[in-house]
Scaffold this active site. Sequence first.
Site, short mmCIF file in Angstrom:
data_model
loop_
_atom_site.label_atom_id
_atom_site.label_comp_id
_atom_site.label_asym_id
_atom_site.label_seq_id
_atom_site.Cartn_x
_atom_site.Cartn_y
_atom_site.Cartn_z
N GLN A 81 0.75 -1.27 0.03
CA GLN A 81 0.16 -0.13 -0.02
C GLN A 81 0.92 1.35 -0.05
O GLN A 81 2.24 1.32 0.40
CB GLN A 81 -0.89 -0.08 1.04
CG GLN A 81 -1.82 -0.91 1.24
CD GLN A 81 -2.78 -0.76 2.31
OE1 GLN A 81 -2.94 -1.71 3.18
NE2 GLN A 81 -3.71 0.15 2.30
N HIS A 82 0.17 2.39 -0.20
CA HIS A 82 0.62 3.86 -0.12
C HIS A 82 1.82 4.35 -1.07
O HIS A 82 2.02 5.59 -1.18
CB HIS A 82 1.11 3.72 1.40
CG HIS A 82 0.27 3.66 2.36
ND1 HIS A 82 -0.93 4.15 2.57
CD2 HIS A 82 0.39 2.97 3.44
CE1 HIS A 82 -1.50 3.88 3.63
NE2 HIS A 82 -0.74 3.01 4.26
N ASP A 238 -2.46 -4.75 -0.15
CA ASP A 238 -2.17 -6.17 0.48
C ASP A 238 -2.78 -6.58 1.83
O ASP A 238 -3.36 -7.61 1.96
CB ASP A 238 -0.50 -6.28 0.87
CG ASP A 238 0.10 -4.99 1.56
OD1 ASP A 238 -0.87 -4.06 2.30
OD2 ASP A 238 1.14 -4.94 1.92
#
EC number: 2.7.1.17
Length: 480
Positions: A81-82, A238
């Site tokens: 992520q991110h 995820d």
Amino acid sequence: MSAAEGPLVVGVDSSTQSTKALVVDASTGRVVASGQASHTVSSGAGRETDPRQWWDALCEALHQCGEAAHEAAAVSIGGQQHGLVTLDGRGEPVRPALLWNDVRSAPQARRLTEELGGAKSWADRTGSVPTASFTVTKWAWLAEHEPEAVRATKAVRLPHDYLTERLTGQGTTDRGDVSGTGWWASGTEAYDEEILAHVGLDPALLPRVVRPGEVAGTVHSHDLPFSKGTLVAPGTGDNAAAALGLGVRPGVPVMSLGTSGTVYAVSRHRPADPTGTVAGFADARGDWLPLACTLNCTLAVDRVAALLGLDREAVEPGTAVTLLPYLDGERTPNLPNASGLLHGLRHDTTGGQLLQAAYDGAVHSLLGALDLVLDEDADRSEPLLLIGGGARGTAWQQTVRRLSGRPVQVPEAQELVALGAAAQAAGLLTEEDPAAVARRWDTAAGPVLDAVERDEETLARIAGVLSDAAPLLERPTDTD
């Protein structure tokens, strides 16, 4: 390879360190083929990876799957992520991706929180208070430090978006992953135009948000061993993928022990925590996934073991020492400038006790947020699902049991992010809820370790050291 009972699907886990691909029988959940390839992460002040490494690793992992991948009818990508992926007009990376554990944007996170109404305002509109992990803060950092890269950027993607787009040729994302950017409004489930304008990001550069169960496209790349017309699911981040992989029902707590540590639970209610401890993520189905994340988990504890010259399981009881293993700064608690801290060392302290203290410090951070991610009416006696790379380690299991006071269940299924992505791909074919697919596969089955008495003394000692050391841990560094 024995004959499959149903169609084959592919689930992918593109994580921080490697990409894994599973070919799964959509009828039974049996893994019929798998592959894995690694990628690298920069060291130093930042944490970056060239996104093309992810694609190369995906290609390698799928080729390792052989003919089974060619027979697959659908594929889905679960990804870290991110991360901020910036692409030029040809779809090539402008620069390496800024990863979730790159904390250089901590000053931008503080400024953005203050400039747009404060923590409660952010929580109300996006579900979360931005930290240095969030994509919006990374974009603000890039605009401040590398304006030429921002000018060259013609598309902004998350890691799983980048891989899905290379599969389909279309820019798409999903609600689970986009909810971790900081520029998606959880109340309206749309991009927040005010936040985008404030950070100077044109919404035309962002991908279309694909609905749960919608087909994102079909495979158009000739580099991969897929047959023509293979369906591509929306994919997701995820943690949302792992929740799918477990078939988690609302109220069941999950603790994931990996490079980062997370605790989360599926909820029917849109979360908005103004303290910033809980990130109000969406899940990949239509519900919500309140989540708390730490930056320092298995990798940090393994580093302590290596420094001591010990095996990771060589813990010893009876310690009164406190070790806060904040080797990469920390996100929960929000201490991006922190480093590791050791307190209470004595002549008779052993290496094994120091190692146990590292486990205790890492688990304390996660348990501090566990009750906050659960709805008020959740059953506190429900077993805690323990997943991730550390979940099978005896020292991790016993530390979680001792500090949580809860029964702990360790699912036998491995690679839950890839299995969750596979369940999402299977849902396209069967028109089922992906979580229901995973429950049919019985992915959460595993031994349950009985609850033991909660170690309140250790919890209180760690909390006291953390409180007393706050001014030191919050001290800015010259990496800002």
